[in-house]
Structure formats: C-alpha cells, structure tokens
Design an enzyme around this catalytic site. Structure first.
Site, PDB file in Angstrom:
ATOM      1  N   GLU A  65      85.083  43.940  46.111  1.00  0.00           N
ATOM      2  CA  GLU A  65      84.119  44.009  47.216  1.00  0.00           C
ATOM      3  C   GLU A  65      84.133  45.366  47.923  1.00  0.00           C
ATOM      4  OE1 GLU A  65      84.874  39.534  46.876  1.00  0.00           O
ATOM      5  OE2 GLU A  65      85.932  41.411  46.471  1.00  0.00           O
TER       6      GLU A  65
ATOM      7  N   GLU B 174      88.873  34.174  45.112  1.00  0.00           N
ATOM      8  CA  GLU B 174      89.008  33.354  46.318  1.00  0.00           C
ATOM      9  C   GLU B 174      88.954  31.868  45.974  1.00  0.00           C
ATOM     10  OE1 GLU B 174      87.232  36.323  49.750  1.00  0.00           O
ATOM     11  OE2 GLU B 174      85.810  35.133  48.585  1.00  0.00           O
TER      12      GLU B 174
END
Length: 261
Positions: free
Chosen positions: A132, A112
């Site tokens: 995740e 990210e």
C-alpha cells in the site's frame, strides 16, 4: 451466469471456504459482503466448529482490495458487510478457530485477511507484502495487527517499504505457523482442521474470547475478569457437561466425547 465468488463445503464439522474470483481473487464490496454472510453463518451454526479458508488456483491467495472495481465506482469506505473487509476482520463474537491455507501471493488486504485467522499455513511458493505504501495509502488493519504478531522492526519495515518476504522468512518471523509443498498444503490444512474439530469446542470458545478481550489488558485485570465470572464463554465452560466429561475421561483413561454443552 456469473459464478459465485465464494465456494463453501461442509466436511463434517469443518467449513471450507474458498475465495474464487479470477484472475487474482481480489475482493470487491460485493464479495466482501458475501464473505461476511458466510462467516456469520459459520459463527452461528452450532454444528460447525472450524473454518478453513483458502483460494482457488495456485498463483494468488488474495491481493486484497479490487482496484479495478474501485476504478469503476466501488468506494474504499463503502459497505463491506458483516465483519468488515473480507468478512472476518471485525466480526463480533467469533469464538471458533479459523485456519488460513495461503496458497500463493498474499498481499495488502489479502495479508490482512490472513491475519484475521488463528492459524496460518502456507505453501512453499507463497509470498507476502503490504505494498500500500507504494500507492500512497495505508494498510490500516495490518498497521494495527502486524506489529503485535511479529517483531516490531520487521513489521515496520514491511509497512514502510512494501518489501516482499517469502514463505520461509514468514515462518522465521512467526507470521505463518507452517510451510508445506504446494501439493501438500490442503492435506495438511485439513489435518489441522480435523484435529481442532475433534477438540473441545467450549474450550476453544473460551480461549478465543480471553485472547481477544485481554489483548490490551493488564494481566491481573484479565485474571480478575475471569475470577469474577465476566467472560461468558468461560462461565459456560465451567458449568458444562463437557467440563465433567473431560475430568471423567481422564480418570477412566479414555478419549473424551465432546458435546459442546
């Protein structure tokens, strides 16, 4: 004495930012706040034109959120500082180019962070993932950004399965701009940074504002905002000395001298 988690070096008009948190360059709340301060100062410094972001070592670029710090009390919804996680994701008004030099494992919040840059260069041993899903949480910023950067079905596969991809596949899907041998990565990244630093900073600012603001707008709506003088960076460019210098240099068949005003 504890070493700072972020090292910065000014090289002309380029700010080199190195994430350095052994062993894996994970980001905790305190590091994120430092990064926010660094990138805010970069944004506001008129003498700096380009940021080049990398990490220490050759194994990890960044795995994202520091789970050990979280286990010791860092709250996932804590104070990340200016710019949100990693200092870049939500930093307002950043109208200067940011280059990411990914020199190893880049996953979770580290991916990210990389997606927050404008240009991504990768070492040939770099690998990427959004794991995740395997720990029962969501890669929130990547869920917003990744499907807009690479083919939707590829992005969704990464998000839904946590699958790893290597640098070659990342380049094939357009996630990274270039792949280089690890020994050449920083040289190539600095060449790119120098190229941008020598360019017209007011044009860079206008490009970044237009791209950011127009992302979710219809084409004609965005064009109407430009013609109605509703982009501050575009108006500054059109009224600048650099605008005249560009035309004059072209007519005189010489390289322009950009002053940023």
């Amino acid at each position: 004495m504890t070493e700072p988690p972020i090292r910065t070096t000014r090289r002309g008009r380029v700010l080199e930012v190195t994430l350095d948190r052994p062993k894996a360059n994970a980001i905790d709340l305190a590091t994120s706040r430092v990064m926010g301060d660094v990138f805010t100062e970069f944004r506001d410094d008129p003498d700096l034109r380009v940021a080049l972001v990398t990490a220490a070592g050759e194994k990890f670029f960044c795995p994202g959120w520091d789970l050990k710090a979280a286990a010791e009390g860092d709250a996932v919804d804590g104070d990340y500082g200016a710019g949100g996680f990693g200092g870049l994701q939500e930093l307002r008004g950043l109208n200067k180019p940011v280059i990411m030099a990914v020199n190893g494992i880049c996953c979770g919040g580290g991916l990210e962070l990389a997606l927050s840059g404008d240009i991504i260069l990768a070492a040939d041993h770099a690998i990427f993932a959004l794991p995740e899903i395997r720990s029962g949480t969501v890669a929130d910023a990547a869920s917003v950004r990744l499907p807009k950067r690479i083919p939707y079905h590829v992005a969704m596969e990464m998000l839904l399965t946590g699958r790893w991809i290597d640098a070659g596949e990342a380049a094939r899907w357009g996630l990274v701009n270039q792949v280089h041998p690890k020994g050449d990565l920083m040289e190539k990244a600095r060449e790119m940074a120098d190229l941008l630093a020598a360019g017209p900073p007011l044009v860079h600012a206008a490009i970044k504002e237009i791209v950011r603001e127009a992302e979710d707008m219809k084409f004609q709506d965005a064009m109407n905002r430009i013609t109605k003088s509703q982009f501050a960076t575009v108006e500054r460019l059109y009224r600048s000395e650099d605008q005249i210098e560009g035309a004059r240099a072209f007519a005189e068949k010489r390289d322009p001298v950009w002053k940023g005003r």
